[in-house]
Design an enzyme around this catalytic site. Structure first.
Site, PDB file in Angstrom:
ATOM      1  N   TRP A   6       2.558   7.647  -3.214  1.00  0.00           N
ATOM      2  CA  TRP A   6       4.256   8.138  -3.226  1.00  0.00           C
ATOM      3  C   TRP A   6       4.227   8.828  -4.391  1.00  0.00           C
ATOM      4  O   TRP A   6       4.710  10.041  -4.687  1.00  0.00           O
ATOM      5  CB  TRP A   6       4.733   6.705  -3.731  1.00  0.00           C
ATOM      6  CG  TRP A   6       5.907   7.030  -3.985  1.00  0.00           C
ATOM      7  CD1 TRP A   6       6.602   6.113  -3.054  1.00  0.00           C
ATOM      8  CD2 TRP A   6       6.709   7.110  -4.894  1.00  0.00           C
ATOM      9  NE1 TRP A   6       8.809   6.452  -3.382  1.00  0.00           N
ATOM     10  CE2 TRP A   6       7.802   7.341  -5.175  1.00  0.00           C
ATOM     11  CE3 TRP A   6       6.256   7.531  -6.479  1.00  0.00           C
ATOM     12  CZ2 TRP A   6       8.807   6.928  -6.228  1.00  0.00           C
ATOM     13  CZ3 TRP A   6       7.106   7.844  -7.723  1.00  0.00           C
ATOM     14  CH2 TRP A   6       8.576   7.010  -7.470  1.00  0.00           C
ATOM     15  N   ASN A  36     -11.152  -2.856  -5.340  1.00  0.00           N
ATOM     16  CA  ASN A  36     -10.448  -1.500  -5.573  1.00  0.00           C
ATOM     17  C   ASN A  36     -11.044  -1.405  -7.316  1.00  0.00           C
ATOM     18  O   ASN A  36     -11.071  -0.774  -7.780  1.00  0.00           O
ATOM     19  CB  ASN A  36      -8.824  -1.970  -6.126  1.00  0.00           C
ATOM     20  CG  ASN A  36      -8.614  -2.171  -4.700  1.00  0.00           C
ATOM     21  OD1 ASN A  36      -6.812  -2.824  -4.836  1.00  0.00           O
ATOM     22  ND2 ASN A  36      -8.523  -1.052  -4.241  1.00  0.00           N
ATOM     23  N   ARG A  72     -11.916   2.347  -7.913  1.00  0.00           N
ATOM     24  CA  ARG A  72     -11.424   3.584  -7.666  1.00  0.00           C
ATOM     25  C   ARG A  72     -12.343   4.072  -9.620  1.00  0.00           C
ATOM     26  O   ARG A  72     -12.918   3.339 -10.588  1.00  0.00           O
ATOM     27  CB  ARG A  72     -10.137   3.133  -7.990  1.00  0.00           C
ATOM     28  CG  ARG A  72      -9.784   2.823  -6.236  1.00  0.00           C
ATOM     29  CD  ARG A  72      -8.252   2.573  -6.459  1.00  0.00           C
ATOM     30  NE  ARG A  72      -8.039   2.053  -4.762  1.00  0.00           N
ATOM     31  CZ  ARG A  72      -6.427   2.279  -4.868  1.00  0.00           C
ATOM     32  NH1 ARG A  72      -5.301   2.545  -5.834  1.00  0.00           N
ATOM     33  NH2 ARG A  72      -5.874   1.688  -3.306  1.00  0.00           N
ATOM     34  N   ASP A 107       0.661  -1.493   0.131  1.00  0.00           N
ATOM     35  CA  ASP A 107       0.225   0.548  -0.115  1.00  0.00           C
ATOM     36  C   ASP A 107       0.805   1.420  -0.088  1.00  0.00           C
ATOM     37  O   ASP A 107       1.814   1.213   0.476  1.00  0.00           O
ATOM     38  CB  ASP A 107      -1.001   0.133   1.256  1.00  0.00           C
ATOM     39  CG  ASP A 107      -1.593   0.867   1.096  1.00  0.00           C
ATOM     40  OD1 ASP A 107      -2.767   1.179  -0.075  1.00  0.00           O
ATOM     41  OD2 ASP A 107      -2.618   1.211   2.056  1.00  0.00           O
ATOM     42  N   GLY A 108       0.606   2.522  -0.456  1.00  0.00           N
ATOM     43  CA  GLY A 108       1.172   3.550  -0.460  1.00  0.00           C
ATOM     44  C   GLY A 108       1.610   4.221  -1.661  1.00  0.00           C
ATOM     45  O   GLY A 108       1.929   5.085  -2.195  1.00  0.00           O
ATOM     46  N   ASN A 109       1.573   3.360  -2.771  1.00  0.00           N
ATOM     47  CA  ASN A 109       1.809   3.922  -4.488  1.00  0.00           C
ATOM     48  C   ASN A 109       0.975   5.523  -4.741  1.00  0.00           C
ATOM     49  O   ASN A 109       1.727   6.155  -5.089  1.00  0.00           O
ATOM     50  CB  ASN A 109       0.740   2.259  -4.834  1.00  0.00           C
ATOM     51  CG  ASN A 109       1.918   1.775  -5.124  1.00  0.00           C
ATOM     52  OD1 ASN A 109       2.667   1.623  -4.256  1.00  0.00           O
ATOM     53  ND2 ASN A 109       1.291   0.095  -6.078  1.00  0.00           N
ATOM     54  N   ARG A 146      -1.224   9.044  -9.865  1.00  0.00           N
ATOM     55  CA  ARG A 146      -1.684   7.770  -8.840  1.00  0.00           C
ATOM     56  C   ARG A 146      -0.583   6.667  -9.951  1.00  0.00           C
ATOM     57  O   ARG A 146       0.439   5.778  -9.252  1.00  0.00           O
ATOM     58  CB  ARG A 146      -2.414   7.783  -8.265  1.00  0.00           C
ATOM     59  CG  ARG A 146      -3.271   8.878  -7.384  1.00  0.00           C
ATOM     60  CD  ARG A 146      -4.570   7.841  -7.266  1.00  0.00           C
ATOM     61  NE  ARG A 146      -4.537   6.943  -6.636  1.00  0.00           N
ATOM     62  CZ  ARG A 146      -4.365   6.505  -5.433  1.00  0.00           C
ATOM     63  NH1 ARG A 146      -4.339   7.727  -4.542  1.00  0.00           N
ATOM     64  NH2 ARG A 146      -4.839   5.724  -4.869  1.00  0.00           N
TER      65      ARG A 146
HETATM   66  C1  IPE Z   1      -4.938  -2.999   0.260  1.00  0.00           C
HETATM   67  O1  IPE Z   1      -4.879  -1.571  -0.235  1.00  0.00           O
HETATM   68  C2  IPE Z   1      -5.422  -3.297  -1.209  1.00  0.00           C
HETATM   69  C3  IPE Z   1      -4.197  -3.416  -1.830  1.00  0.00           C
HETATM   70  C4  IPE Z   1      -3.000  -3.302  -1.771  1.00  0.00           C
HETATM   71  C5  IPE Z   1      -4.239  -4.025  -3.156  1.00  0.00           C
HETATM   72  P1  IPE Z   1      -5.713  -0.499  -0.616  1.00  0.00           P
HETATM   73  O2  IPE Z   1      -5.907   1.108  -0.538  1.00  0.00           O
HETATM   74  O3  IPE Z   1      -7.308  -0.982  -1.184  1.00  0.00           O
HETATM   75  O4  IPE Z   1      -6.842  -0.407   1.009  1.00  0.00           O
HETATM   76  P2  IPE Z   1      -7.682   0.892   2.326  1.00  0.00           P
HETATM   77  O5  IPE Z   1      -8.815   1.142   0.820  1.00  0.00           O
HETATM   78  O6  IPE Z   1      -6.808   2.021   2.401  1.00  0.00           O
HETATM   79  O7  IPE Z   1      -8.452  -0.351   3.269  1.00  0.00           O
HETATM   80  C1  IPE Z   2      -2.119  -0.154  -3.512  1.00  0.00           C
HETATM   81  O1  IPE Z   2      -1.467   1.520  -3.682  1.00  0.00           O
HETATM   82  C2  IPE Z   2      -1.863  -0.838  -3.901  1.00  0.00           C
HETATM   83  C3  IPE Z   2      -3.344  -0.890  -4.948  1.00  0.00           C
HETATM   84  C4  IPE Z   2      -4.171  -0.427  -4.112  1.00  0.00           C
HETATM   85  C5  IPE Z   2      -3.567  -1.115  -6.317  1.00  0.00           C
HETATM   86  P1  IPE Z   2      -2.840   2.512  -3.214  1.00  0.00           P
HETATM   87  O2  IPE Z   2      -2.971   2.577  -4.423  1.00  0.00           O
HETATM   88  O3  IPE Z   2      -3.766   2.156  -2.790  1.00  0.00           O
HETATM   89  O4  IPE Z   2      -1.656   3.747  -2.511  1.00  0.00           O
HETATM   90  P2  IPE Z   2      -2.467   5.018  -1.327  1.00  0.00           P
HETATM   91  O5  IPE Z   2      -3.028   4.190  -0.391  1.00  0.00           O
HETATM   92  O6  IPE Z   2      -3.231   5.754  -2.570  1.00  0.00           O
HETATM   93  O7  IPE Z   2      -1.005   5.860  -1.624  1.00  0.00           O
HETATM   94 MG    MG Z   3      -3.994   2.201  -0.280  1.00  0.00          MG
END
Ligand code: IPE
Ligand code: IPE
Ligand code: MG
Length: 260
Positions: free
Chosen positions: A29, A72, A75, A24-26, A37
């Site tokens: 970042w 997801n 999104r 998580d956190g892409n 994103r």
């Molecule tokens: C969890 O991350 C799913 C993956 C890393 C693929 P999310 O970013 O979707 O989780 P929430 O929505 O913050 O709980």
């Molecule tokens: C996790 O990173 C990857 C996926 C859920 C596909 P995020 O896209 O959730 O990154 P943040 O949490 O918004 O920073």
């Molecule tokens: Mg996330």
């Protein structure tokens, strides 16, 4: 690269056999760098490569990575389709390297939710590496822990309807055996990057006794060193599985005496 003494000095059995990661956190970042994103998802592929390589070198038996959750799909359309394209691209580009590394790749999730093109790529990648005997790399895609338990429940109900099982036969093992990846072992170490302290519907059944490790490091910044820190934290912990600390210590002493 040399591994820290904390790890190389440990008996292999104290390393986790099965590590799962919520990557998580892409998005954050990328946003921190004024980028879109999707740039964060692309940068995250480098971390995947590094973690797969270290885990395989350490002799970890299974690594399960959360790539795309059932939720997801909520999104923006543009991000979802960019993620699908990236998934296609990475599968095509990395599969040979995984195969050469004797890694067995499997996808866990509702694959039928993906395009025919992606489903075909997934089947090809799984077939190519099916006989490999090294680390098992599970990629959770269109995956949800509740989806997985519902799948098992459905299968068990079908077996009851056909007379193969009765309700009296149902134990915890029946559920494990009917999960979509029925040979998946329990998770020893669950890592979540990105600073949030939640499991977001990941591997609900298999994390019953997992050690949890949360780090604020955003996934694209999670490198070999960060992964080794998580492993070292696991190695330093005492897992008790419902017993007392004294029981665990005396068993560990006994087993080290018999091994001498
Ligand atoms: C969890 O991350 C799913 C993956 C890393 C693929 P999310 O970013 O979707 O989780 P929430 O929505 O913050 O709980
Ligand atoms: C996790 O990173 C990857 C996926 C859920 C596909 P995020 O896209 O959730 O990154 P943040 O949490 O918004 O920073
Ligand atoms: Mg996330």
């Amino acid at each position: 690269m040399t591994l820290p003494d904390t790890i190389t000095d440990s008996a292999n059995q104290s390393l986790p056999e099965h590590v799962a990661i919520i990557m998580d956190g892409n998005g954050r970042w990328a946003q921190q760098r004024g980028k879109i994103r999707v740039a964060g998802h692309k940068a995250g592929v480098v971390s995947v490569r590094q973690v797969v390589s270290v885990a395989s070198r350490l002799g970890i038996k299974s690594l399960t990575l959360f790539a795309f959750s059932s939720e997801n799909w909520r999104r923006p359309e543009s991000e979802v389709s960019a993620l699908m394209e990236l998934f296609m691209l990475v599968l095509g580009r990395e599969i040979k390297k995984l195969h050469e590394g004797n890694i067995r790749l499997r996808i866990v999730g509702a694959i039928d939710g993906f395009s025919q093109r992606l489903q075909k790529k997934i089947r090809e990648a799984e077939t190519m590496t099916a006989e490999n005997t090294g680390m098992v790399l599970n990629i959770a895609a269109n995956y949800g822990g509740r989806w997985e338990i519902a799948q098992a429940t459905k299968k068990i109900a079908e077996k009851i309807e056909s007379g193969e099982l009765t309700s009296a036969d149902i134990t915890e093992s029946t559920i494990s055996e009917n999960l979509p990846l029925n040979d998946m072992t329990d998770i020893d170490l669950l890592i979540r990057t990105g600073g949030d302290h939640r499991v977001s519907n990941f591997l609900l059944w298999q994390i019953a006794y997992a050690e949890l490790y949360f780090t604020p490091v955003l996934w694209p910044d999670f490198n070999e060193e960060a992964f080794l820190e998580a492993i070292a934290s696991f190695v330093s912990r005492e897992r008790r599985f419902g017993c007392t600390g004294e029981q665990i210590k005396s068993w560990l002493n006994q087993s080290s005496e018999t091994n001498q």
